[in-house]
Design a protein around this motif. Structure first.
Motif, short mmCIF file in Angstrom:
data_model
loop_
_atom_site.label_atom_id
_atom_site.label_comp_id
_atom_site.label_asym_id
_atom_site.label_seq_id
_atom_site.Cartn_x
_atom_site.Cartn_y
_atom_site.Cartn_z
N THR A 199 0.81 -1.22 0.00
CA THR A 199 0.00 0.00 0.00
C THR A 199 0.84 1.27 0.00
O THR A 199 0.38 2.31 -0.46
N LEU A 200 2.08 1.20 0.50
CA LEU A 200 2.92 2.39 0.58
C LEU A 200 4.38 2.02 0.41
O LEU A 200 4.86 1.05 1.00
N VAL A 201 5.08 2.81 -0.41
CA VAL A 201 6.53 2.67 -0.58
C VAL A 201 7.15 3.97 -0.07
O VAL A 201 7.05 5.02 -0.71
N ASP A 202 7.79 3.89 1.10
CA ASP A 202 8.40 5.06 1.73
C ASP A 202 9.89 5.05 1.40
O ASP A 202 10.65 4.25 1.95
N HIS A 203 10.28 5.94 0.48
CA HIS A 203 11.67 5.96 0.03
C HIS A 203 12.40 7.21 0.53
O HIS A 203 13.36 7.67 -0.08
N VAL A 224 8.94 -1.98 -9.13
CA VAL A 224 7.49 -1.83 -9.11
C VAL A 224 6.93 -2.32 -10.44
O VAL A 224 7.28 -1.77 -11.49
N THR A 225 6.06 -3.32 -10.40
CA THR A 225 5.49 -3.86 -11.65
C THR A 225 3.97 -3.82 -11.66
O THR A 225 3.35 -4.51 -12.45
N VAL A 226 3.37 -3.00 -10.81
CA VAL A 226 1.90 -2.95 -10.77
C VAL A 226 1.37 -2.17 -11.96
O VAL A 226 2.05 -1.30 -12.51
N PRO A 227 0.14 -2.45 -12.41
CA PRO A 227 -0.43 -1.74 -13.57
C PRO A 227 -0.64 -0.25 -13.29
O PRO A 227 -0.80 0.16 -12.13
N PRO A 228 -0.67 0.57 -14.33
CA PRO A 228 -0.82 2.02 -14.15
C PRO A 228 -2.01 2.46 -13.30
O PRO A 228 -1.86 3.41 -12.52
N PRO A 229 -3.20 1.83 -13.40
CA PRO A 229 -4.31 2.32 -12.57
C PRO A 229 -4.03 2.25 -11.08
O PRO A 229 -4.55 3.07 -10.31
N ILE A 231 -1.10 2.76 -9.72
CA ILE A 231 -0.20 3.89 -9.41
C ILE A 231 -0.99 5.19 -9.48
O ILE A 231 -0.92 6.02 -8.57
N ALA A 232 -1.76 5.37 -10.56
CA ALA A 232 -2.52 6.61 -10.71
C ALA A 232 -3.53 6.80 -9.59
O ALA A 232 -3.74 7.92 -9.11
N GLY A 233 -4.15 5.70 -9.16
CA GLY A 233 -5.13 5.77 -8.08
C GLY A 233 -4.53 5.66 -6.70
O GLY A 233 -5.26 5.68 -5.71
N GLU A 234 -3.20 5.54 -6.63
CA GLU A 234 -2.45 5.44 -5.37
C GLU A 234 -2.89 4.28 -4.49
O GLU A 234 -2.84 4.36 -3.27
N ALA A 235 -3.33 3.19 -5.13
CA ALA A 235 -3.51 1.95 -4.38
C ALA A 235 -2.16 1.50 -3.85
O ALA A 235 -2.06 0.92 -2.77
N LYS A 245 5.32 10.11 -11.94
CA LYS A 245 4.78 8.76 -12.13
C LYS A 245 3.25 8.78 -12.13
O LYS A 245 2.61 8.09 -12.94
N LEU A 246 2.67 9.55 -11.23
CA LEU A 246 1.21 9.63 -11.16
C LEU A 246 0.64 10.16 -12.46
O LEU A 246 -0.35 9.64 -13.00
N SER A 247 1.26 11.24 -13.00
CA SER A 247 0.75 11.83 -14.25
C SER A 247 0.95 10.89 -15.42
O SER A 247 0.09 10.78 -16.31
#
Length: 415
Positions: A199-203, A224-229, A231-235, A245-247
């Protein structure tokens, strides 16, 4: 949060084709690593399920560009059977609702459309592919349906420049026992923690902390290999936030393509044949008849139609297909069909769609999504591929590249 099994050199988020490819490379490096997968299975958008004794690919099912696709070799080495029968997606195997004369006219219109796509000049800007349609052409709805199958979205939502970059050798084969089964077998020996959503990557600190549904994991680097939605939705969120990355993820949505698999009592149908439900409509199914000679029909639905049928609930794909096929074969044909399986990839919380396309004006978003951050965060997946997006081999190649970069970056830090 409770700490899990200590620190790792590298953590991979996601056990789809990209994450498994990264894991194989990391396994050869001698570094400590773990793959964290939110689902209770591996493979991501590649999934084979056995029903009525048949292996059914619910996700990716074709070895696209099979002559250069690494999964072709991998599957064969794992003992899977490669069927090299050429597909017949673009033509009608039976003269039902689509005469030979009309098929020839559609083929000519399709050739002209793709010639315009190939000839589109960058100076004209990155515009919607719908502008390449010939005004008033009878076959525009079916060309639009083709985009819905290939991109998961209609032409007005597809970037011309991005689509032009797709590399296709036009060689397409299948894995008899299932593409998803081959990918899962490839990753079976890797260290993977299932049911572990990140749920969170604290770097922000010297080490990276990952908050997961099973506790906290720390690492020197993360792939990170999760699909764009997601990342965009901050799941899967990042702190500090990664606005670029979000944009980028927001303009690389996953289009939708869903599958329906039915049993059919019609041994006279041509094995490996193909039908369009209605060649005059965009909202139509593409039907493969008796794949591998099995008593099945595999329906394929894309874009807005797939979204509408998912929203209608279980059984809607089957009802739609029964209507289309009944009109082609006669009203009694529906009684010879039975529902075996249907997908709903938009409702899958860990994908939220089928495969990526770039929105018009955003053909460079893939490179932005793929770019590493501080030599500690690396990104992979089909959406990160410039030339092989929307495919399992594109995911594989980006996962391998991300792992190579992560290993090399760690070596530089150790000097």
């Amino acid at each position: 949060m409770r700490n899990t099994s200590g620190d790792f050199d590298i953590v991979v988020i996601g056990a789809g084709a990209a994450g498994l490819a990264a894991g194989k490379r990391l396994a050869a490096s001698g570094l400590s690593f773990i793959i964290l997968e939110a689902r209770e299975r591996i493979g991501g958008r590649a999934q084979t399920r056995v029903a009525s004794g048949f292996p059914l690919d619910l996700g990716c099912g074709w070895l696209h560009s099979a002559d250069r696709n690494p999964w072709t070799r991998i599957a064969a080495e794992l003992g899977f059977t490669i069927d090299k029968t050429a597909p017949v997606w673009t033509r009608q195997s039976l003269d039902l609702g689509f005469s030979r004369q009309d098929q020839a006219a559609f083929s000519a219109a399709s050739d002209a459309f793709y010639a315009r796509l190939a000839a589109a000049e960058p100076e004209a800007g990155d515009f919607p592919a719908a502008r390449l349609l010939e005004p008033g052409c009878r076959w525009n709805p079916l060309l639009n349906a083709g985009s819905a199958y290939m991109n998961g979205a209609e032409l007005e939502s597809v970037s011309v420049e991005d689509w032009k970059r797709y590399g296709d050798s036009h060689v397409n084969w299948r894995v008899v026992e299932g593409y998803g089964a081959a990918i899962a077998a490839f990753g079976a020996s890797l260290p993977i923690r299932l049911g572990c959503a990140v749920t969170l990557v604290d770097h922000a600190g010297a080490s990276i902390a990952l908050d997961t549904s099973q506790g906290r994991v720390t690492a020197e680097a993360v792939i990170v290999t999760v699909p764009p939605p997601l990342i965009a939705g901050e799941a899967t969120a990042f702190t500090p936030a990664l606005r670029d990355k979000l944009s980028a993820a927001a303009v690389l949505p996953l289009g939708l393509a869903d599958k329906l698999i039915m049993t059919v009592d019609a041994p006279d149908l041509p094995a490996g044949g193909h039908l369009f439900g209605n060649p005059d409509a965009t909202a139509t199914g593409s039907y493969q008849l008796r794949p591998f000679g099995r008593p099945l029909i595999e329906g394929f639905f894309g874009g807005r139609l797939a979204h509408e049928l998912e929203a209608a609930g279980p059984g809607a794909f089957f009802d739609f297909a029964c209507g289309e096929l009944g009109r082609l074969f006669g009203g009694g044909f529906a009684a010879r069909l039975a529902l075996l399986s249907e997908t709903a990839w938009a409702r899958d919380p860990w994908s939220r769609g089928a495969y990526s396309h770039a929105l018009p004006g955003h053909s460079d978003a893939r490179a932005k999504l793929a770019a590493p951050v501080d030599e500690r965060l690396f990104f992979a997946g089909e959406a990160c591929s410039k030339h092989d997006f929307s495919t399992a081999h594109g995911a594989y190649l980006t996962g391998l590249e991300a792992a190579e970069r992560a290993v090399a970056a760690r070596a530089r830090r150790q000097r």
